[in-house]
Motif scaffolding. Structure first.
Motif, PDB file in Angstrom:
ATOM      1  N   ARG A 495       0.836  -1.212   0.000  1.00 40.76           N
ATOM      2  CA  ARG A 495       0.000   0.000   0.000  1.00 40.76           C
ATOM      3  C   ARG A 495       0.868   1.257   0.000  1.00 40.76           C
ATOM      4  NH1 ARG A 495      -4.601  -1.979   4.352  1.00 40.76           N
ATOM      5  NH2 ARG A 495      -5.858  -3.149   2.868  1.00 40.76           N
ATOM      6  N   GLY A 496       1.963   1.212   0.761  1.00 41.69           N
ATOM      7  CA  GLY A 496       2.896   2.350   0.804  1.00 41.69           C
ATOM      8  C   GLY A 496       3.520   2.582  -0.568  1.00 41.69           C
ATOM      9  N   LEU A 497       3.902   1.482  -1.216  1.00 42.07           N
ATOM     10  CA  LEU A 497       4.483   1.589  -2.559  1.00 42.07           C
ATOM     11  C   LEU A 497       3.477   2.224  -3.519  1.00 42.07           C
ATOM     12  CD1 LEU A 497       6.673   0.811  -4.698  1.00 42.07           C
ATOM     13  CD2 LEU A 497       5.516  -1.397  -4.898  1.00 42.07           C
ATOM     14  N   TYR A 498       2.233   1.769  -3.452  1.00 38.93           N
ATOM     15  CA  TYR A 498       1.207   2.336  -4.342  1.00 38.93           C
ATOM     16  C   TYR A 498       0.977   3.822  -4.037  1.00 38.93           C
ATOM     17  CZ  TYR A 498      -0.064  -2.417  -5.908  1.00 38.93           C
ATOM     18  OH  TYR A 498      -0.051  -3.677  -6.443  1.00 38.93           O
ATOM     19  N   LYS A 499       1.050   4.192  -2.755  1.00 40.49           N
ATOM     20  CA  LYS A 499       0.868   5.617  -2.415  1.00 40.49           C
ATOM     21  C   LYS A 499       1.951   6.452  -3.089  1.00 40.49           C
ATOM     22  CE  LYS A 499      -1.497   5.346   1.967  1.00 40.49           C
ATOM     23  NZ  LYS A 499      -1.265   5.076   3.378  1.00 40.49           N
ATOM     24  N   VAL A 500       3.186   5.942  -3.034  1.00 41.69           N
ATOM     25  CA  VAL A 500       4.298   6.673  -3.652  1.00 41.69           C
ATOM     26  C   VAL A 500       4.078   6.778  -5.162  1.00 41.69           C
ATOM     27  CG1 VAL A 500       6.768   6.587  -4.155  1.00 41.69           C
ATOM     28  CG2 VAL A 500       5.945   5.980  -1.870  1.00 41.69           C
ATOM     29  N   LEU A 501       3.736   5.647  -5.767  1.00 43.13           N
ATOM     30  CA  LEU A 501       3.553   5.639  -7.225  1.00 43.13           C
ATOM     31  C   LEU A 501       2.382   6.534  -7.628  1.00 43.13           C
ATOM     32  CD1 LEU A 501       4.277   1.851  -7.808  1.00 43.13           C
ATOM     33  CD2 LEU A 501       5.676   3.765  -8.616  1.00 43.13           C
ATOM     34  N   GLU A 502       1.372   6.545  -6.786  1.00 35.89           N
ATOM     35  CA  GLU A 502       0.221   7.416  -7.045  1.00 35.89           C
ATOM     36  C   GLU A 502       0.658   8.885  -7.048  1.00 35.89           C
ATOM     37  OE1 GLU A 502      -3.826   6.062  -5.605  1.00 35.89           O
ATOM     38  OE2 GLU A 502      -2.671   5.017  -6.960  1.00 35.89           O
ATOM     39  N   ARG A 503       1.463   9.252  -6.074  1.00 34.98           N
ATOM     40  CA  ARG A 503       1.943  10.641  -5.995  1.00 34.98           C
ATOM     41  C   ARG A 503       2.793  10.979  -7.213  1.00 34.98           C
ATOM     42  NH1 ARG A 503       4.663  11.232  -0.169  1.00 34.98           N
ATOM     43  NH2 ARG A 503       5.146  13.358  -0.844  1.00 34.98           N
ATOM     44  N   ILE A 504       3.616  10.026  -7.604  1.00 31.51           N
ATOM     45  CA  ILE A 504       4.471  10.270  -8.779  1.00 31.51           C
ATOM     46  C   ILE A 504       3.596  10.494 -10.011  1.00 31.51           C
ATOM     47  CG2 ILE A 504       6.154   9.199 -10.351  1.00 31.51           C
ATOM     48  CD1 ILE A 504       7.349   7.839  -7.805  1.00 31.51           C
ATOM     49  N   ARG A 505       2.582   9.636 -10.158  1.00 29.88           N
ATOM     50  CA  ARG A 505       1.734   9.744 -11.346  1.00 29.88           C
ATOM     51  C   ARG A 505       0.856  10.999 -11.310  1.00 29.88           C
ATOM     52  NH1 ARG A 505       4.094   8.479 -15.478  1.00 29.88           N
ATOM     53  NH2 ARG A 505       4.638   6.315 -15.738  1.00 29.88           N
ATOM     54  N   ALA A 506       0.493  11.444 -10.084  1.00 32.52           N
ATOM     55  CA  ALA A 506      -0.304  12.668  -9.998  1.00 32.52           C
ATOM     56  C   ALA A 506       0.528  13.848 -10.490  1.00 32.52           C
ATOM     57  CB  ALA A 506      -0.763  12.888  -8.567  1.00 32.52           C
ATOM     58  N   LYS A 507       1.812  13.854 -10.152  1.00 33.19           N
ATOM     59  CA  LYS A 507       2.659  14.982 -10.523  1.00 33.19           C
ATOM     60  C   LYS A 507       3.283  14.818 -11.909  1.00 33.19           C
ATOM     61  CE  LYS A 507       5.979  18.126  -8.490  1.00 33.19           C
ATOM     62  NZ  LYS A 507       6.910  18.374  -7.406  1.00 33.19           N
ATOM     63  N   TYR A 508       3.581  13.560 -12.267  1.00 30.76           N
ATOM     64  CA  TYR A 508       4.247  13.296 -13.556  1.00 30.76           C
ATOM     65  C   TYR A 508       3.447  12.241 -14.316  1.00 30.76           C
ATOM     66  CZ  TYR A 508       7.890  15.493 -10.773  1.00 30.76           C
ATOM     67  OH  TYR A 508       8.586  16.351  -9.973  1.00 30.76           O
ATOM     68  N   PRO A 509       2.298  12.640 -14.846  1.00 29.44           N
ATOM     69  CA  PRO A 509       1.411  11.609 -15.415  1.00 29.44           C
ATOM     70  C   PRO A 509       1.961  10.898 -16.642  1.00 29.44           C
ATOM     71  CG  PRO A 509       0.499  13.822 -15.747  1.00 29.44           C
ATOM     72  CD  PRO A 509       1.705  13.979 -14.883  1.00 29.44           C
ATOM     73  N   THR A 510       2.869  11.529 -17.356  1.00 28.17           N
ATOM     74  CA  THR A 510       3.229  10.919 -18.647  1.00 28.17           C
ATOM     75  C   THR A 510       4.633  10.346 -18.722  1.00 28.17           C
ATOM     76  OG1 THR A 510       3.888  13.085 -19.442  1.00 28.17           O
ATOM     77  CG2 THR A 510       1.638  12.362 -19.993  1.00 28.17           C
ATOM     78  N   ILE A 511       5.484  10.613 -17.754  1.00 27.63           N
ATOM     79  CA  ILE A 511       6.869  10.144 -17.916  1.00 27.63           C
ATOM     80  C   ILE A 511       6.906   8.614 -18.022  1.00 27.63           C
ATOM     81  CG2 ILE A 511       7.328  10.178 -15.400  1.00 27.63           C
ATOM     82  CD1 ILE A 511      10.298  11.011 -16.466  1.00 27.63           C
ATOM     83  N   PRO A 512       7.611   8.086 -19.021  1.00 27.30           N
ATOM     84  CA  PRO A 512       7.692   6.635 -19.138  1.00 27.30           C
ATOM     85  C   PRO A 512       8.470   6.037 -17.958  1.00 27.30           C
ATOM     86  CG  PRO A 512       8.477   7.717 -21.149  1.00 27.30           C
ATOM     87  CD  PRO A 512       8.304   8.782 -20.114  1.00 27.30           C
ATOM     88  N   LEU A 513       7.893   5.016 -17.358  1.00 25.32           N
ATOM     89  CA  LEU A 513       8.544   4.321 -16.240  1.00 25.32           C
ATOM     90  C   LEU A 513       8.657   2.845 -16.581  1.00 25.32           C
ATOM     91  CD1 LEU A 513       6.745   5.490 -12.934  1.00 25.32           C
ATOM     92  CD2 LEU A 513       8.893   6.322 -13.841  1.00 25.32           C
ATOM     93  N   MET A 514       9.854   2.311 -16.430  1.00 23.82           N
ATOM     94  CA  MET A 514      10.038   0.875 -16.654  1.00 23.82           C
ATOM     95  C   MET A 514      10.002   0.144 -15.316  1.00 23.82           C
ATOM     96  SD  MET A 514      13.212  -1.502 -17.631  1.00 23.82           S
ATOM     97  CE  MET A 514      13.860  -1.015 -19.200  1.00 23.82           C
TER      98      MET A 514
END
Ligand code: DGJ
Length: 724
Positions: A495-514
């Motif tokens: 859940r913590g990991l998803y929270k972080v990824l959610e924040r990243i996607r909220a701020k950087y919706p399009t950057i490609p992530l591998m």
């Protein structure tokens, strides 16, 4: 016999309980039908192809004359422990007062339609005694024939309730026999399939590794009903748990030969304490069902993923040059400047700087030190990342970077400053996986730190165009200095990991992530919703990749598979490149050392790839000739209009005389249309064995087939089909 059983108080044959009301959960072609009986038990009535007349679902169970069902709830839609249930439960609890009984009764259901053919059916169940409630969610994606199932658990008891099992889904399947295809693996051996008939008892697929959870077993599987499904024939459920951590799938063939499929987050070391009015939402179980074999099932999932299950599924991707195998940790600014020039020379879009660019007190010169200290190493990169990005821009290429922000080396400043941020058992010897430990993502301060690693990089370097997110360690000595209840660690980590990824996607919706995990240690749809692609394996030997990519392709669309051309394997460069093309192509070789002819081939390949990549990424995939069975592997991608297709063929058996003796039957074309077939990506200076002037009908190509003329010396053949 019947008399004897009747005398003993049993009836040998029993009709299943009669549903008073049915709840059909429907997609375009399929139905999962639940039933509510007079006592408000919610059961599974039907699973399979959709019927035209919905009223007929009430007749389904009368067609089964199976042996006595003693409990009356064996077919429960969400079976509980501590009731009459005699089988593996989907849910088990310890109530606030210590009681372990749970019997869930149907209360109500509702349905909500959403855009894009999505419908959410919610069913509320309540315990017959305690104020304890489960909401079951069935989200259907009609067009893609995909269903997601999950649940939300809550209560208003006086004291907290402990959840000792909390599955997402509980299916109950009826068929004469069942076959399971599941996967095992290890580093460089990801996605190795097993297929076997399911026998009585419970077969469990699970992970207990915490992070890098899928290293030994991914949450991906198929259940064929009646007989093993082939590419185009048979009833098959292709399923997966969308959870980036410990998962569990129980497949229980019961005394009546029915299959109970219970899937969700693993309850291993995870008895979860739920306070009154708190909601526990389970992971999602994702499946598609096909009555036309595995091919259709996989295309369903591909279509679903591109529309709903990943970032930018309809977008484009950048080809790249990665330096991991070209340099490992041994590089500096000058060397990288040369590689940036090579990126341009090769003609790819982006340069990806891998591991080894950071840490100063304990420089990251090998994998023993530095993880956690995300500051450029001043010796290797005196002018920092920003300088490299400027250089990249000057070379007209983009720049990407590797990080592994959830991890820490004990030899790091981070570990010295924040030992309490690290998952480890106090007073016990530390155990390392790749010389590192996992940071405690249950702790919001650590979440901030991990988010900050990405945010700092992107704030300081807005032109940074790509991030490879690695995760190389499993969780040993599971213990959090932050949590009061250690049983929450595995779940709250994810859940913590998803929270972080959610924040990243909220701020950087399009950057490609591998999505990388020392290879494919973490490929699942829970994570993929934040990523654009995944790294299937560090094993880039093209022969091995043909098999791995074949298996991954049952679950994930080709555009998500990062395939890099490296020095692994004995095959010639052309073979390696052609295999990498079947997905998102990249390179990880020393361009400067390539002989002229090979460089010319590599440059040409990038252009060829550019001309077919949209078909591979956004078209329909057909697995035509199976490398596990045939000497030639063939995989085809057809664009949506059926006007252009690309067909990859490889020799996978080097014994004498092996090759494409007969034609390969193509799929997905228009029978009435005419197509020209030509070979592409030939070795510069060579001629094709294929006569490109000939025209064939789609009917011919699909009924008779086409021979790609694969043999020794022509062991990799790429054909492009164009509608005339
Ligand atoms: C494991 C990854 O799978 C590799 O591609 C590479 O990034 C290394 N980690 C770097 O440490």
């Amino acid at each position: 016999m019947l008399r004897l059983f009747t005398l003993l108080g049993y009836c040998f044959f029993s009709l299943a309980s009669v549903a008073q009301q049915v709840i059909p959960v429907l997609t375009k072609s399929n139905a999962l039908v639940l039933g509510v009986d007079a006592k408000n038990n919610l059961s599974s009535v039907y699973f399979g192809q959709r019927l035209a007349d919905e009223r007929e679902y009430t007749n389904v169970l009368s067609m089964y004359r199976q042996t006595e069902e003693y409990s009356g709830v064996a077919d429960a839609a969400y079976s509980s422990a501590g009731s009459r249930n005699l089988f593996e439960p989907a849910i088990s609890v310890v109530h606030g007062d210590g009681n372990t009984g749970l019997e869930l009764a149907y209360v109500s259901h509702s349905s909500q339609t959403m855009p894009k053919g999505v419908t959410l059916t919610t069913i509320i169940l309540r315990d017959r005694v305690y104020p304890f409630q489960v909401k079951l969610f069935y989200k259907t994606y009609a067009e893609q024939d995909v269903v997601e199932i999950w649940s939300s658990i809550s209560h208003t008891e006086k004291k907290p309730v402990t959840l000792t099992k909390f599955a997402s889904a509980n299916l109950y399947l009826r068929a004469p026999e069942f076959w399971l295809r599941n996967y095992h693996g290890d580093w460089a051996r990801e996605m190795q399939p097993d297929e076997a008939r399911i026998t009585h008892g419970i077969k469990t697929l699970d992970a207990k590794l915490g992070t890098r959870a899928n290293l030994f077993q991914p949450p991906l599987f198929m259940v064929s009903m009646g007989k093993p499904a082939t590419e185009d024939d048979g009833n098959v459920l292709v399923g997966s748990v969308s959870w980036t951590g410990n998962f569990k799938v129980d497949l229980e063939l019961d005394n009546r030969d029915n299959l109970r499929l219970i899937a969700g987050i693993n309850n291993f070391q995870s008895a979860y304490t739920l306070k009154p009015r708190e909601e526990f939402e389970t992971a999602r179980f994702l499946y598609t069902f096909s009555s036309e074999g595995k091919g259709l099932a996989s295309r369903n999932l591909h279509n679903w993923a591109r529309e709903f299950g990943m970032v930018d599924g309809h977008g484009s991707r950048m080809t790249l040059l990665n330096n991991w195998e070209a340099t490992y940790f041994d590089f500096n600014e000058q060397k990288l400047a040369e590689l940036l020039k090579d990126t341009k020379k090769l003609g790819v879009d982006l340069f990806l700087l891998d591991d080894g660019w950071f840490a100063n007190k304990y420089p990251r010169n090998d994998d023993h030190a530095g993880l956690g200290d995300w500051k450029e190493n001043a010796t290797k990169l005196p002018n920092g990342i920003s300088y490299l990005i400027k250089e990249a821009t000057a070379n007209d290429v983009k720049f990407g970077i590797w990080i592994e922000p959830e991890m820490v080396n004990p030899k790091s400043e981070l570990y010295e400053k924040h030992p309490d941020w690290v998952i480890r058992q106090p007073g016990r010897e530390e155990h390392y996986f790749r010389n590192q430990l996992v940071l405690d993502l249950t702790n919001p301060t650590v979440q901030d730190f991990v988010f900050g690693v990405v945010d700092d990089l992107l704030t300081k370097n807005p032109a940074l165009a790509y991030i490879k997110w690695d995760c190389n360690a499993v969780i040993y000595n599971a213990h959090s200095a932050f949590l009061n209840n250690q049983q929450h660690l595995y779940i709250d980590y994810v859940r913590g990991l998803y929270k972080v990824l959610e924040r990243i996607r909220a701020k950087y919706p399009t950057i490609p992530l591998m999505l990388c995990s020392g290879g494919g240690g973490r490929v699942d749809y829970g994570a993929l919703q934040y990523f654009t692609e995944y790294w299937p394996s560090d094993n880039t030997d093209p022969l091995e990749r043909i098999y791995m990519q074949w298996e991954y392709s049952y679950f994930f669309p080709a555009m998500t598979s990062s395939n890099h051309v490296t020095e692994w394997g004995k095959q010639p460069l052309k073979y390696r490149i052609d295999v990498a093309m079947m997905g998102k192509m990249g390179f990880d070789i020393v361009i400067g050392k390539l002989p002229e002819k090979e460089l010319a081939l590599a440059r040409q390949s990038v252009k060829v790839y550019d001309s077919v990549k949209n078909i591979i990424w956004h078209g329909d995939q057909y697995r035509l000739s199976d490398p596990w069975k045939e000497p030639v592997a063939s995989v085809m991608y057809v664009d949506r209009q059926k006007t252009k297709a690309v067909l990859f063929n490889y020799l996978v058996n080097n014994r004498y005389g092996q090759g494409s003796v007969g034609p390969v039957k193509l799929k997905g074309l228009n029978a009435g249309d005419k197509y020209r077939v030509r070979e592409v990506n030939l070795l510069p200076g060579t001629r094709s064995a294929i006569d490109a002037s000939k025209i064939y009908t789609g009917e011919f190509l699909m009924k008779v087939g086409f021979n790609p003329a694969v043999r020794q010396g022509r062991n990799s053949v790429v054909l492009v089909l164009e509608k005339m």
